[in-house]
Design an enzyme around this catalytic site. Structure first.
Site, short mmCIF file in Angstrom:
data_model
loop_
_atom_site.label_atom_id
_atom_site.label_comp_id
_atom_site.label_asym_id
_atom_site.label_seq_id
_atom_site.Cartn_x
_atom_site.Cartn_y
_atom_site.Cartn_z
N HIS A 91 0.79 -1.12 0.00
CA HIS A 91 0.03 0.11 -0.05
C HIS A 91 0.91 1.19 0.15
CE1 HIS A 91 -3.28 -2.75 1.88
NE2 HIS A 91 -3.41 -2.78 0.46
N GLU A 94 1.79 3.81 3.07
CA GLU A 94 2.16 3.25 4.23
C GLU A 94 3.79 3.56 4.61
OE1 GLU A 94 -1.74 0.37 4.54
OE2 GLU A 94 0.41 -0.77 4.55
N HIS A 190 3.18 -3.27 6.94
CA HIS A 190 2.18 -2.56 6.47
C HIS A 190 1.93 -1.46 7.77
CE1 HIS A 190 -0.03 -4.42 3.08
NE2 HIS A 190 1.06 -5.42 3.39
N GLU A 254 1.17 -5.23 10.75
CA GLU A 254 0.53 -3.77 10.73
C GLU A 254 1.49 -2.99 12.20
OE1 GLU A 254 -1.71 -2.58 8.79
OE2 GLU A 254 -2.68 -4.45 7.68
ZN LIG Z 1 -1.72 -1.91 4.25
#
Ligand SMILES: [Zn+2]
Length: 371
Positions: A91, A94, A190, A254
């Site tokens: 992504h 990020e 992420h 994350e």
């Molecule tokens: Zn992500």
């Protein structure tokens, strides 16, 4: 929809020639992989496995395979026993993961660290990085395991296919060059859109009949990530791709909330960077034995799926991931159905009412322990 950024190889050559050579020389000097990747978001004519853009540094061979794809192979005589993928920017907005990968690469180029295991560094979506968005046309982290074949042409479709090829070549070559058993790893880094009750957490891809690996959970804890969500089925994520196809120890990690470049407090990610450095440099990882008490473990119950346009979700935009609700709380309604919690500790992850019909609006999870 055809993507404006799709260039023919002739156009790539025209753009890239001298400009590319200058940027590449600059990268060799300063190790700024973010700049090089952003400057050639669509790739460059010199890319590919047969065109070797390689240099030696501190007993390792470093090869630029494509935009955002850097392979580091130790040149020592002993056979490497680990193949490690560290990916970021699947992504594009990020940024903390991108800065972690940048830190590792600049430490390698500056000869501050010596890599002892084959490592593939990835900045996944350079086009999305340049527009500071999660993605341009399609969510890249839903397109792996061949799911890119099902969508219309766009940058992400093309990129998912390339990333699959680079990663599969990497893991397959690792097995070829070593006489000994090779263990595969993939940490896909992420940051999340929404606040989380547990700031950092990792999704452990579904393992089928295989047990969850407690040593890997200890590694995650060492990286500062002690909340783990166990996956409940096959998905199109990058970490699932490596786990399912190459038996890699893999996680979607994350690391907190999305912030712009330069706004991340990198001290907050020091444990992650340190443990990844120790892993690729074959240093002692100094991990604690697994103990349920040190973790928040969650098992997935299933999805609340948006079925029709009548779908209503009673979870506010500001509600954190892993927020739990009392038993019998009404969380959503839809045509002729509703969702009420039934278990103690039932919690929400990734709520999003704005998905299409037939897609997941919320993942429901519940606390668990490992025996
Ligand atoms: Zn992500």
């Amino acid at each position: 929809m055809q993507n404006d950024n799709t260039l023919t190889s002739q156009e790539l050559t025209d753009i890239n020639g001298d400009e590319f050579n200058q940027a590449y020389q600059q990268f060799l000097k300063a190790g700024d992989f973010i700049s090089l990747t952003r400057q050639f978001e669509l790739g460059f004519e010199q890319a590919g496995r047969d065109n070797q853009l390689s240099f030696s540094v501190n007993k390792a061979k470093v090869s630029l395979l494509d935009t955002g794809i850097l392979l580091v192979e130790p040149e020592n005589s002993t056979k490497p026993s680990k193949s490690i993928v560290i990916s970021s920017a699947i992504h594009g907005n990020e940024t903390a993961p991108i800065e972690i990968v940048q830190q590792l690469i600049s430490d390698i180029v500056a000869q501050k660290i010596q890599v002892k295991h084959r490592t593939l560094f990835i900045m996944g979506n350079p086009v999305a990085m340049n527009i500071a968005k999660r993605f341009q046309t399609e969510n890249l982290n839903r397109l792996f395991c061949g799911k890119h074949k099902d969508i219309s042409p766009c940058f992400e479709k093309d990129r998912a296919e390339k990333l699959e090829t680079y990663v599969s070549d990497f893991f397959n070559t690792g097995t070829d060059v070593s006489d000994s058993e090779v263990t595969n790893y993939h940490y896909d880094l992420h940051t999340a859109i929404r606040n989380s009750k547990h700031e950092k957490f990792a999704i452990y891809p579904y393992q089928g009949d295989k047990p969850w690996d407690k040593e890997q959970l200890s590694f995650m804890a060492g990286c500062g990530v002690n909340t783990i969500l166990f996956g409940h089925g096959a998905t199109g994520t990058f970490s699932y791709y490596s786990s399912a196809n190459f038996s890699a120890h893999a996680f979607t990690v994350e690391l907190g909330k999305v912030r712009a470049f330069g706004e991340n407090n990198m001290a907050n990610f020091a444990a992650m960077t340190e443990k990844l450095t120790a892993l690729i440099c074959d240093e002692d990882l100094l991990l604690k034995d697994f103990d349920n008490k040190d973790f928040n473990l969650y098992t997935a119950l299933g999805d609340i799926t948006k079925i029709s346009d009548n779908f209503k979700l009673f979870i506010g935009d500001d509600v954190s991931n892993f927020t739990d609700y009392p038993v019998d709380t009404l969380l959503s309604t839809d045509t002729e159905q509703e969702y009420r919690t039934t278990l103690a500790g039932e919690s929400i992850v990734f709520p999003n009412a704005k998905v299409g019909n037939g897609q997941r609006a919320v993942l429901m999870v519940v606390p668990t322990t490992l025996s």
